[in-house]
Each structure stands twice: as C-alpha cells, then as structure tokens.
Design a protein around this motif. Sequence first.
Motif, PDB file in Angstrom:
ATOM      1  N   ARG A  85       0.821  -1.207   0.000  1.00  0.00           N
ATOM      2  CA  ARG A  85       0.000   0.000   0.000  1.00  0.00           C
ATOM      3  C   ARG A  85       0.862   1.267   0.000  1.00  0.00           C
ATOM      4  NH1 ARG A  85      -4.555  -0.262  -1.950  1.00  0.00           N
ATOM      5  NH2 ARG A  85      -5.240   1.545  -0.728  1.00  0.00           N
ATOM      6  N   PHE A  86       1.979   1.217   0.708  1.00  0.00           N
ATOM      7  CA  PHE A  86       2.905   2.350   0.716  1.00  0.00           C
ATOM      8  C   PHE A  86       3.452   2.604  -0.684  1.00  0.00           C
ATOM      9  CE2 PHE A  86       7.316   3.862   1.041  1.00  0.00           C
ATOM     10  CZ  PHE A  86       7.104   5.092   1.657  1.00  0.00           C
ATOM     11  N   TYR A  87       3.857   1.504  -1.379  1.00  0.00           N
ATOM     12  CA  TYR A  87       4.325   1.653  -2.754  1.00  0.00           C
ATOM     13  C   TYR A  87       3.246   2.286  -3.634  1.00  0.00           C
ATOM     14  CZ  TYR A  87       8.491  -1.218  -1.934  1.00  0.00           C
ATOM     15  OH  TYR A  87       9.702  -1.675  -1.479  1.00  0.00           O
ATOM     16  N   GLY A  88       1.994   1.862  -3.413  1.00  0.00           N
ATOM     17  CA  GLY A  88       0.907   2.406  -4.227  1.00  0.00           C
ATOM     18  C   GLY A  88       0.711   3.892  -4.005  1.00  0.00           C
ATOM     19  N   ARG A  93       2.938   5.988  -3.109  1.00  0.00           N
ATOM     20  CA  ARG A  93       4.102   6.692  -3.644  1.00  0.00           C
ATOM     21  C   ARG A  93       4.151   6.633  -5.171  1.00  0.00           C
ATOM     22  NH1 ARG A  93       6.781  10.191  -0.718  1.00  0.00           N
ATOM     23  NH2 ARG A  93       8.718   9.658  -1.829  1.00  0.00           N
ATOM     24  N   GLY A  94       3.221   5.931  -5.796  1.00  0.00           N
ATOM     25  CA  GLY A  94       3.190   5.851  -7.254  1.00  0.00           C
ATOM     26  C   GLY A  94       4.199   4.895  -7.848  1.00  0.00           C
ATOM     27  N   VAL A  95       4.669   3.937  -7.067  1.00  0.00           N
ATOM     28  CA  VAL A  95       5.629   2.962  -7.598  1.00  0.00           C
ATOM     29  C   VAL A  95       4.877   1.991  -8.514  1.00  0.00           C
ATOM     30  CG1 VAL A  95       7.262   1.134  -7.018  1.00  0.00           C
ATOM     31  CG2 VAL A  95       7.054   3.148  -5.529  1.00  0.00           C
ATOM     32  N   PRO A  96       5.334   1.783  -9.764  1.00  0.00           N
ATOM     33  CA  PRO A  96       4.648   0.848 -10.671  1.00  0.00           C
ATOM     34  C   PRO A  96       4.592  -0.558 -10.075  1.00  0.00           C
ATOM     35  CG  PRO A  96       6.247   2.178 -11.868  1.00  0.00           C
ATOM     36  CD  PRO A  96       6.490   2.437 -10.417  1.00  0.00           C
ATOM     37  N   VAL A  97       3.525  -1.282 -10.431  1.00  0.00           N
ATOM     38  CA  VAL A  97       3.359  -2.647  -9.915  1.00  0.00           C
ATOM     39  C   VAL A  97       4.510  -3.537 -10.357  1.00  0.00           C
ATOM     40  CG1 VAL A  97       1.840  -4.673  -9.938  1.00  0.00           C
ATOM     41  CG2 VAL A  97       0.858  -2.372  -9.870  1.00  0.00           C
ATOM     42  N   SER A  98       5.014  -3.312 -11.559  1.00  0.00           N
ATOM     43  CA  SER A  98       6.113  -4.143 -12.073  1.00  0.00           C
ATOM     44  C   SER A  98       7.403  -3.948 -11.296  1.00  0.00           C
ATOM     45  CB  SER A  98       6.350  -3.834 -13.557  1.00  0.00           C
ATOM     46  OG  SER A  98       6.672  -2.461 -13.735  1.00  0.00           O
ATOM     47  N   GLU A  99       7.518  -2.847 -10.522  1.00  0.00           N
ATOM     48  CA  GLU A  99       8.734  -2.593  -9.763  1.00  0.00           C
ATOM     49  C   GLU A  99       8.579  -2.950  -8.291  1.00  0.00           C
ATOM     50  OE1 GLU A  99       9.984   1.405 -10.352  1.00  0.00           O
ATOM     51  OE2 GLU A  99       9.935   1.291 -12.553  1.00  0.00           O
ATOM     52  N   ARG A 100       7.451  -3.534  -7.930  1.00  0.00           N
ATOM     53  CA  ARG A 100       7.273  -3.968  -6.549  1.00  0.00           C
ATOM     54  C   ARG A 100       7.805  -5.397  -6.382  1.00  0.00           C
ATOM     55  NH1 ARG A 100       1.125  -1.611  -5.384  1.00  0.00           N
ATOM     56  NH2 ARG A 100       1.373   0.293  -6.652  1.00  0.00           N
ATOM     57  N   ASP A 101       7.566  -5.979  -5.219  1.00  0.00           N
ATOM     58  CA  ASP A 101       8.204  -7.249  -4.890  1.00  0.00           C
ATOM     59  C   ASP A 101       7.320  -8.465  -5.122  1.00  0.00           C
ATOM     60  OD1 ASP A 101      10.467  -5.881  -4.024  1.00  0.00           O
ATOM     61  OD2 ASP A 101       9.647  -5.623  -1.999  1.00  0.00           O
ATOM     62  N   LEU A 102       6.107  -8.292  -5.661  1.00  0.00           N
ATOM     63  CA  LEU A 102       5.150  -9.391  -5.721  1.00  0.00           C
ATOM     64  C   LEU A 102       4.932  -9.839  -7.162  1.00  0.00           C
ATOM     65  CD1 LEU A 102       2.509  -8.042  -3.168  1.00  0.00           C
ATOM     66  CD2 LEU A 102       4.474  -9.528  -2.733  1.00  0.00           C
ATOM     67  N   GLN A 103       4.892 -11.164  -7.344  1.00  0.00           N
ATOM     68  CA  GLN A 103       4.603 -11.771  -8.640  1.00  0.00           C
ATOM     69  C   GLN A 103       3.660 -12.948  -8.437  1.00  0.00           C
ATOM     70  OE1 GLN A 103       8.268 -12.969 -10.449  1.00  0.00           O
ATOM     71  NE2 GLN A 103       8.935 -10.866 -10.901  1.00  0.00           N
ATOM     72  N   CYS A 104       3.009 -13.350  -9.532  1.00  0.00           N
ATOM     73  CA  CYS A 104       2.116 -14.514  -9.466  1.00  0.00           C
ATOM     74  C   CYS A 104       2.947 -15.763  -9.196  1.00  0.00           C
ATOM     75  CB  CYS A 104       1.333 -14.660 -10.772  1.00  0.00           C
ATOM     76  SG  CYS A 104       0.275 -16.119 -10.824  1.00  0.00           S
ATOM     77  N   GLY A 105       2.557 -16.518  -8.183  1.00  0.00           N
ATOM     78  CA  GLY A 105       3.275 -17.751  -7.850  1.00  0.00           C
ATOM     79  C   GLY A 105       2.532 -18.998  -8.254  1.00  0.00           C
ATOM     80  N   GLY A 106       1.456 -18.865  -9.025  1.00  0.00           N
ATOM     81  CA  GLY A 106       0.669 -20.022  -9.435  1.00  0.00           C
ATOM     82  C   GLY A 106       0.936 -20.416 -10.868  1.00  0.00           C
TER      83      GLY A 106
END
Length: 455
Positions: free
Chosen positions: A38-41, A43-56
């Motif tokens: 939520r903090f990244y959001g 601050r306007g950090v793009p989703v592609s530059e965050r730490d989460l990816q699909c693990g399925g």
Amino acid sequence: MANVVWHKHFRILLDLTRDDLDHPEFPGLWDLIYATDRFYGRRGVPVSERDLQCGGVCRDMGVEAPMHLRMRGGRREAVHERREDEERHTAPMSDEHKAYQERILRAAHEGGFGGDSEVRTRVGRTWIQTDTLVEGADGRRIGWEVQLSTIDERGLRGVRARAGKAAKNGITPAWHTDRLAYAQRNDTHWTRSDRLPAHLIARNGDLRIVSGFRALDFWHCDTSALYPCPHGIRRCGKAHATAKPRDVFFDDMVRQTAAGTIVPIQFRAGKTVHRYWVTSADRDRLDDLDSDDIRLPPERETTPATGASRNRPTCQPATAPPTEQGPPTPDVPLTARPLLTALPLQPAAPAAETVPSDRETVPPALEQRETPTPQAADTTTGLPTDLITLQQAADAAHHKLQQLDDHHERDLQRRAWRQAAEAVQDAVTHYARTKRLNRYEVEARLRQLVRHSAR
C-alpha cells in the motif's frame, strides 16, 4: 486474481488462503507485506517494480507476472497487473493438451506403470507442477510437460529452471511439443510430434515422435569413414559417435522411459551440447567411448527401441517439417531400420573417469593410489616395468568387464576398470614429466607393447 504469490525480495511463496500465509514462523507477515504494498501504491511505484509476482499458473509456465494486493469484503486478494496474465488463469486447457495427458496415462498403464495428471509436488517452500507424472520402475519418475501452440513462444521462459528443479528432486523432465520452434530449443530434452487435432491424438493409432530421439552411430575416423572428423582435422584415427535422427512411437517412448530402456543424454557435437533421448545401450556405449576415445566400445546386444505394431498409424494431415540437424527421415517404423550400425567387436582401452566408492571391487594391487616411482625398466622398450604392470592390470580388468552379462556386476567391474585406468594415467603422466617426454607417445608405446605381447 491468484491465491499464491511469489515475494521476490523474501524469495518465498505466500498462500493467501491461510491466515499465516503458510509461514507460521513469521508472525504478522501479512500486515507487513500488505502495508508495504500500500505504501508503494501511495508513492506511485509501478506494480512491475514492486516485490510481488504470481506464484501459481504464471510462475509454473515461466512467466513473470507482477501483482498487487487489496482487501475486498474482508478477503485478501492478489491482482495481476496485465489482463493477459489474468486470462492465463481462466483460459481452459486445450483439447489437444488433454488428449496428450490421457494418452500418456493410458500408455503408462498398458505398460504396468502408474501415473497421474496435474501433480503438484512440494519442494521446501515451493512446488513443482507437472502436467503428467509417470511412476516408473526402480523408483523412476518421468515428468511429462506438454507444450502446444497455446501461448506465444516469447512467453515460454524458465524452461531450464523448471527442468533443473524437477531433475534435482528426482523427476526426469520430458517435454513434448508439436512446434518446431520449441523442439529446436536446447534448454531441456524436447520431443516433437506432428500437429494433430485432439481426436487423432486420443485414439489408439501409432502416434510418432519425429524429433528428439537419436540412434548413435559409432565409427572409426579413418580414410573409409563416412563422416567428417568432428575435431576439424583430416583424419585423427580415433573413434567417434554421431547422433542420427530416428522416429519412435509415442506410446513406446512413454513406456520405455518409465522402464529405463530409453534415457536422456547430453551429446557434445563440436562446441554445442545437445539434449537427446537414446536407448540405454547407446548411452552405455557412449560412456565407454568417452572413457577412451582410441578404440570403439564393443557393440551390445539390444532390443529395438520399439516393437512392431498392429495399430493403424495416426493420420498426418500436413507434411511434417524436417527434423532438426539432418534430412527428413522416411516414414518407416523404427524396427525396420537398425538402431546402430554394425561394428566389429573390439576391446576398448581404459582411461581415467571416476574413482569408485566401492573399494571391494578394486584389485589389491591398486589399493595404493599414489603414483609409483618407476625403478626397473624393460630392456627392449626402456619403459618402466611398473608402467607395464599397471597397464596389464587395467587391460585385464577391462577384459573381465567384457565377459560379464549381469548389469550390477558390470557396473562394479566398470568401476574397477576405471580405477585401474586412472592409476595408469597418473603413472604415465608422472613418468613423462620426469623424463620430459611426450605423454601421448609414451602412452601409445605402452599400450602397443602390452597389447601386442598379449596376443
């Protein structure tokens, strides 16, 4: 949306369906990760530059799909950044893919082996997702991955990592496709069949594998050889092996990989290492050739990779493109063509390979592995008698190996032979360096002396 998320920074999988995210050792993990996202959001950090990816599904297919978290009605949700990643979870499996899964299981059951589809194996904190897992003989596990024309080739990533993870955990990866572009990849052991509709794949006709299986042709590099020398010189006088394309029935491939009579190898051609499937007899001969490239290993009696079939062949609606690395193979069953070119039986010379762990099979004279210091010399050749004795012991160990038929006894004797061969190599190297002689000439003179006098 997906229930399993991969955290790139922590390198762990998060199961959103569980209160502790499947990590009870980290209390408050959800609060930390959700607050960070939520903090990244904000601050306007793009989703592609965050730490989460699909693990399925995306991670299983080797696709990096960025995600972000949200709460809806008190329920945790992970949302894909791109629509195409989301559609990958909802797109149904193709009929052709299902037909291949059913055929693999049917062929395995007809051969007396078990198996199941969509098997998820837990490995530490991650999983291995296998399209169809066949339980073979002697604990052998063959993981069939069917990759058809359902996604763009650029999206097929992470194949080598997935295959390596499966092999590391006791699963032999076997990737099958109907696309030439995939079959030409060298990241795992691929096989290919012609592109067919589901109803032809599912029926009992003889479906052929037209790419990925090889028969090894062993030959001497002399003036009568049919192939050019792989070392780029005119004729080196050594022995080589050439991988020749062969067709094999798909059902026989499933059964014989489970039985261990067809095995994967890594075959070096020049500077390139190819990944092929060959018979276990060819694999053993190649191991013997690699241990000594002076002489050809003896040809073993072997059954064909596939037997004659009374089934009608599976239709081929379109002309199949030529198989890689060779001209198109005529549509003839494997049994109609010999797997190996007939070669005269010749004893193979020993060379250094691996040190056996079973010390009981090592001759007592070789218990001392230190390089002996030559003392006495042969009066006719000038070679130390210690070298002659070691070469005679190695040749005797190899001669005994040729007389054995039992597979377990051959493995033990092969270790003893390689132990003896390594002792010869060490002694020859030490003598050549001490006398400042050409090592190759010393070795050739030693072998000629011992083997000529033994006749």
